[in-house]
Design a protein around this motif. Structure first.
Motif, mmCIF file in Angstrom:
data_model
loop_
_atom_site.group_PDB
_atom_site.id
_atom_site.type_symbol
_atom_site.label_atom_id
_atom_site.label_comp_id
_atom_site.label_asym_id
_atom_site.label_seq_id
_atom_site.Cartn_x
_atom_site.Cartn_y
_atom_site.Cartn_z
ATOM 1 N N MET A 1 0.838 -1.170 0.000
ATOM 2 C CA MET A 1 0.000 0.000 0.000
ATOM 3 C C MET A 1 0.890 1.244 0.000
ATOM 4 N N THR A 2 0.574 2.197 -0.854
ATOM 5 C CA THR A 2 1.371 3.418 -0.922
ATOM 6 C C THR A 2 0.844 4.446 0.072
ATOM 7 N N ALA A 3 1.752 5.267 0.519
ATOM 8 C CA ALA A 3 1.383 6.319 1.464
ATOM 9 C C ALA A 3 0.575 7.393 0.748
ATOM 10 N N PRO A 4 -0.388 7.996 1.427
ATOM 11 C CA PRO A 4 -1.162 9.065 0.801
ATOM 12 C C PRO A 4 -0.286 10.278 0.502
ATOM 13 N N ASN A 5 -0.618 10.957 -0.554
ATOM 14 C CA ASN A 5 0.125 12.147 -0.946
ATOM 15 C C ASN A 5 -0.564 13.375 -0.349
ATOM 16 N N PRO A 6 0.042 14.018 0.643
ATOM 17 C CA PRO A 6 -0.587 15.182 1.265
ATOM 18 C C PRO A 6 -0.798 16.333 0.289
ATOM 19 N N MET A 7 0.072 16.468 -0.699
ATOM 20 C CA MET A 7 -0.081 17.566 -1.654
ATOM 21 C C MET A 7 -1.317 17.383 -2.522
ATOM 22 N N LYS A 8 -1.702 16.151 -2.773
ATOM 23 C CA LYS A 8 -2.917 15.904 -3.557
ATOM 24 C C LYS A 8 -4.136 16.418 -2.792
ATOM 25 N N GLY A 9 -4.180 16.155 -1.510
ATOM 26 C CA GLY A 9 -5.265 16.680 -0.688
ATOM 27 C C GLY A 9 -5.213 18.194 -0.575
ATOM 28 N N PRO B 1 2.276 13.066 9.848
ATOM 29 C CA PRO B 1 1.704 11.881 10.501
ATOM 30 C C PRO B 1 1.579 10.675 9.572
ATOM 31 N N SER B 2 1.317 10.910 8.296
ATOM 32 C CA SER B 2 1.190 9.785 7.350
ATOM 33 C C SER B 2 2.530 9.130 7.061
ATOM 34 N N GLN B 3 3.636 9.773 7.414
ATOM 35 C CA GLN B 3 4.960 9.214 7.178
ATOM 36 C C GLN B 3 5.506 8.490 8.390
ATOM 37 N N GLN B 4 4.810 8.562 9.500
ATOM 38 C CA GLN B 4 5.279 7.908 10.720
ATOM 39 C C GLN B 4 4.964 6.421 10.680
ATOM 40 N N GLU B 5 5.874 5.642 11.195
ATOM 41 C CA GLU B 5 5.643 4.191 11.261
ATOM 42 C C GLU B 5 4.679 3.896 12.372
ATOM 43 N N ARG B 6 3.851 2.910 12.146
ATOM 44 C CA ARG B 6 2.843 2.549 13.147
ATOM 45 C C ARG B 6 3.242 1.323 13.864
ATOM 46 N N ALA C 1 9.529 16.722 3.368
ATOM 47 C CA ALA C 1 10.949 16.478 3.116
ATOM 48 C C ALA C 1 11.665 15.986 4.366
ATOM 49 N N GLU C 2 11.230 16.453 5.521
ATOM 50 C CA GLU C 2 11.851 16.034 6.777
ATOM 51 C C GLU C 2 11.258 14.729 7.317
ATOM 52 N N GLY C 3 10.159 14.261 6.708
ATOM 53 C CA GLY C 3 9.518 13.039 7.157
ATOM 54 C C GLY C 3 8.738 13.187 8.456
ATOM 55 N N ARG C 4 8.234 14.386 8.721
ATOM 56 C CA ARG C 4 7.540 14.651 9.980
ATOM 57 C C ARG C 4 6.028 14.643 9.867
#
Length: 123
Positions: free
Chosen positions: A1-9, A118-123, A113-116
């Motif tokens: 599953m790919t991570a959601p793209n925040p820029m699209k939203g 919430p969608s980029q955080q590991e669960r 870019a910094e990976g900060r």
């Protein structure tokens, strides 16, 4: 599953802002009709052209250069203050809205870019 793209939203938020702006600017046609010599005058065509530009720009938001188009439309609205003062006031108000949206866009891109995000955080 790919991570959601925040820029699209975020493009959806910007498209919504453009549509709201187009509706508000279209209401300025009523003012031009009453005070500016009618809808077929150059003032009416100016307002109609800006409304059309705002709507068309909604479909262009996926391109990086579309931000310059949005900025140009805001500058045209500000510059039209001398022709249609009401449109210039709307340009000032929506210029502030777009300043805030551009700041948010930059902040989201920086946090991506910094990976900060919430969608980029590991669960």
């Amino acid at each position: 599953m790919t991570a959601p793209n925040p820029m699209k939203g975020f493009r959806g938020v910007m498209a919504g802002a453009l549509i709201i702006e187009a509706i508000v600017v279209a209401l300025a046609l009523l003012v031009v009709h009453r005070t500016g010599g009618g809808l077929a005058s150059w003032k009416g065509l100016l307002v109609g052209g800006i409304v059309l530009g705002l709507i068309v720009t909604c479909g262009l938001l996926r391109h990086k250069w579309s931000m310059y188009v949005v900025l140009a439309l805001q500058l045209v609205m500000l510059g039209s203050f001398f022709a249609v003062p009401e449109l210039g006031v709307l340009g000032l108000i929506f210029g502030l809205v777009w300043t805030y949206l551009f700041w948010l866009r930059r902040d989201v891109a920086k946090r991506m870019a910094e990976g900060r995000l919430p969608s980029q955080q590991e669960r």
